[in-house]
Design a protein around this motif. Structure first.
Motif, PDB file in Angstrom:
ATOM      1  N   ARG A 330       9.524  11.740   2.663  1.00  0.00           N
ATOM      2  CA  ARG A 330       8.876  10.694   1.850  1.00  0.00           C
ATOM      3  C   ARG A 330       8.488  11.220   0.470  1.00  0.00           C
ATOM      4  O   ARG A 330       7.344  11.091   0.028  1.00  0.00           O
ATOM      5  CB  ARG A 330       7.632  10.150   2.563  1.00  0.00           C
ATOM      6  CG  ARG A 330       7.918   9.477   3.887  1.00  0.00           C
ATOM      7  CD  ARG A 330       6.639   8.968   4.526  1.00  0.00           C
ATOM      8  NE  ARG A 330       6.877   8.401   5.853  1.00  0.00           N
ATOM      9  CZ  ARG A 330       5.916   7.971   6.648  1.00  0.00           C
ATOM     10  NH1 ARG A 330       4.645   8.057   6.251  1.00  0.00           N
ATOM     11  NH2 ARG A 330       6.205   7.478   7.838  1.00  0.00           N
ATOM     12  N   GLU A 369      13.509   2.785   2.763  1.00  0.00           N
ATOM     13  CA  GLU A 369      12.592   3.560   3.599  1.00  0.00           C
ATOM     14  C   GLU A 369      11.271   3.859   2.888  1.00  0.00           C
ATOM     15  O   GLU A 369      10.243   4.091   3.530  1.00  0.00           O
ATOM     16  CB  GLU A 369      13.243   4.877   4.028  1.00  0.00           C
ATOM     17  CG  GLU A 369      14.446   4.726   4.936  1.00  0.00           C
ATOM     18  CD  GLU A 369      15.717   4.471   4.164  1.00  0.00           C
ATOM     19  OE1 GLU A 369      16.800   4.532   4.777  1.00  0.00           O
ATOM     20  OE2 GLU A 369      15.653   4.223   2.935  1.00  0.00           O
ATOM     21  N   LEU A 370      11.292   3.889   1.556  1.00  0.00           N
ATOM     22  CA  LEU A 370      10.076   4.205   0.799  1.00  0.00           C
ATOM     23  C   LEU A 370       9.473   2.984   0.120  1.00  0.00           C
ATOM     24  O   LEU A 370       8.340   3.049  -0.370  1.00  0.00           O
ATOM     25  CB  LEU A 370      10.380   5.267  -0.265  1.00  0.00           C
ATOM     26  CG  LEU A 370      10.880   6.627   0.244  1.00  0.00           C
ATOM     27  CD1 LEU A 370      11.117   7.571  -0.924  1.00  0.00           C
ATOM     28  CD2 LEU A 370       9.885   7.230   1.230  1.00  0.00           C
ATOM     29  N   ARG A 373       5.658   1.619   0.297  1.00  0.00           N
ATOM     30  CA  ARG A 373       4.721   2.702   0.598  1.00  0.00           C
ATOM     31  C   ARG A 373       4.006   3.119  -0.689  1.00  0.00           C
ATOM     32  O   ARG A 373       4.651   3.324  -1.720  1.00  0.00           O
ATOM     33  CB  ARG A 373       5.443   3.907   1.191  1.00  0.00           C
ATOM     34  CG  ARG A 373       6.051   3.639   2.558  1.00  0.00           C
ATOM     35  CD  ARG A 373       6.685   4.893   3.126  1.00  0.00           C
ATOM     36  NE  ARG A 373       7.223   4.677   4.468  1.00  0.00           N
ATOM     37  CZ  ARG A 373       6.519   4.744   5.576  1.00  0.00           C
ATOM     38  NH1 ARG A 373       5.218   5.050   5.506  1.00  0.00           N
ATOM     39  NH2 ARG A 373       7.070   4.525   6.752  1.00  0.00           N
TER      40      ARG A 373
END
Length: 390
Positions: A330, A369-370, A373
């Motif tokens: 991440r 995926e990020l 966030r």
């Protein structure tokens, strides 16, 4: 598809001479080369030893040269605009305006030059294009323009579509545009711009971000101001995603400096030489981990020693990537040499992170995926900005 090479550095460091030598090097190896210069003065023809104009012409085996005259590019671009208008608009209204009448608006040079390079690349006539531009922030803005343009199209279309005005106008956009334009905007009332424009923008953006297609080399002398400028341009190049393959130390200008400082006696002369001899080590330390190539003096019209001393530009450079994304950890890492943490600003808006360093801003569109966030932390270490996400 051509390989595009350009040079960055402070004015007076010998960028144009090195660019010409690079073009000659490629041509000598059998590549079809276009040397494209933004210098409108007669000095270009004198340096090349051949008359150069606004149309590419062969000046040596495998080597063509062109002078990118903005007024000519503007006329050519205007004709393309009128063709698009005739294609999409049922009643064209620009046909009475001629390119020869138009003045050059400040800032238009970059767009016209970029479009010219795109057309030369698309032609398939060249294996290599060596672009000799201003070698400063203007060149970097030009190279970064497709990325920035794509961001403007994406962001402002979304902002407008989500606004109250956009929602109010949405039901009327499709029938109105269908009536006026010969295009179908159905499926997305604000659609995108005509598909050709979007495809051109995206394709050229991908080209500029491809380290195997576009790269730059820094040019400097031993002058502290030249070294500082090259370091600043190095970091700025990373911000626009331009790969910097190495550094070229122009020893010829170091010799000029040495000659200008000739001491009145042998002892002072030797001390001056010793001082200048450390320049190569100093430059190597300033630009690590880039390789540094030192160039010799060019004597008159003999280009061979200079050409032989150049790095092999056709080989991929082993240098840090401008950006790397590690989904499992991440994190996003940006290589930002020439800056310190006080000069770097980080902001996050939705699925994007904006990095501001110097005069450049870079918008990083995060992978799925990020996305969503929040930024958990950021640190500046060993010339890298490392961003962590929660």
């Amino acid at each position: 598809m051509a390989r595009i090479l350009t040079f960055l550095g402070k004015g007076g460091t010998g960028r144009s001479t090195i660019a010409i030598a690079a073009a000659k090097q490629f041509a000598a190896k059998g590549s079809r080369v276009l040397f494209a210069s933004s210098d409108p003065s007669p000095a270009l023809s004198i340096e090349l030893g051949a008359t150069v104009g606004p149309e590419p012409q062969e000046i040596a085996p495998n080597l063509h040269a062109v002078q990118l005259l903005i007024s000519v590019l503007l006329e050519q671009g205007w004709e393309e605009i009128k063709k698009l208008e005739a294609k999409y608009v049922r009643t064209p209204f620009l046909k009475a305006v001629y390119g020869q009448e138009l003045g050059v608006v400040p800032g238009m040079e970059a767009a016209l030059t970029l479009n010219a390079l795109r057309n030369y690349d698309k032609s398939g006539n060249y294996d290599v294009i060596v672009y000799d531009g201003t070698g400063d922030q203007n060149t970097l803005r030009m190279i970064g323009a497709p990325e920035i343009g794509s961001w403007y199209l994406r962001r402002f279309r979304q902002v407008f579509a989500e606004s109250d005005v956009g929602k109010t106008l949405a039901p009327f956009v499709q029938p109105v545009t269908s009536a006026v334009l010969n295009v179908d905007w159905s499926g997305d009332n604000f659609g995108q711009p005509p598909q050709e424009v979007t495809e051109i923008m995206d394709k050229w953006r991908e080209t500029m971000a491809d380290a195997n297609r576009v790269s730059a080399y820094l040019v400097t002398t031993g002058n502290p101001a030249a070294i500082a400028t090259a370091r600043y341009l190095w970091g700025s190049a990373q911000q626009v995603g331009l790969l910097v393959g190495g550094v070229i130390l122009n020893e010829a200008l170091v010799v000029d400096t040495f000659a200008a400082e000739l001491a009145p006696n042998l002892q002072e002369l030797y001390a001056t030489y010793e001082r200048e001899a450390n320049i190569s080590e100093k430059v190597s330390a300033e630009f690590a981990p880039l390789s540094v190539t030192t160039l010799p003096w060019r004597n008159g019209d003999d280009w061979q020693p200079l050409i032989k001393a150049l790095p092999d530009f056709s080989q991929p450079a082993s240098v840090p990537k401008p950006i790397s994304i590690n989904v499992s950890e991440r994190s996003v890492s940006l290589f930002l040499p020439g800056f310190d943490k006080k000069q770097v600003k980080l902001t996050q808006y939705g699925p994007e992170v904006t990095i501001e360093a110097g005069e450049q801003r870079r918008n990083i569109f995060l992978p799925n995926e990020l996305r969503g966030r929040p930024v958990k932390g950021a640190k500046f270490q060993n010339q890298y900005l490392v961003i962590s996400f929660g």
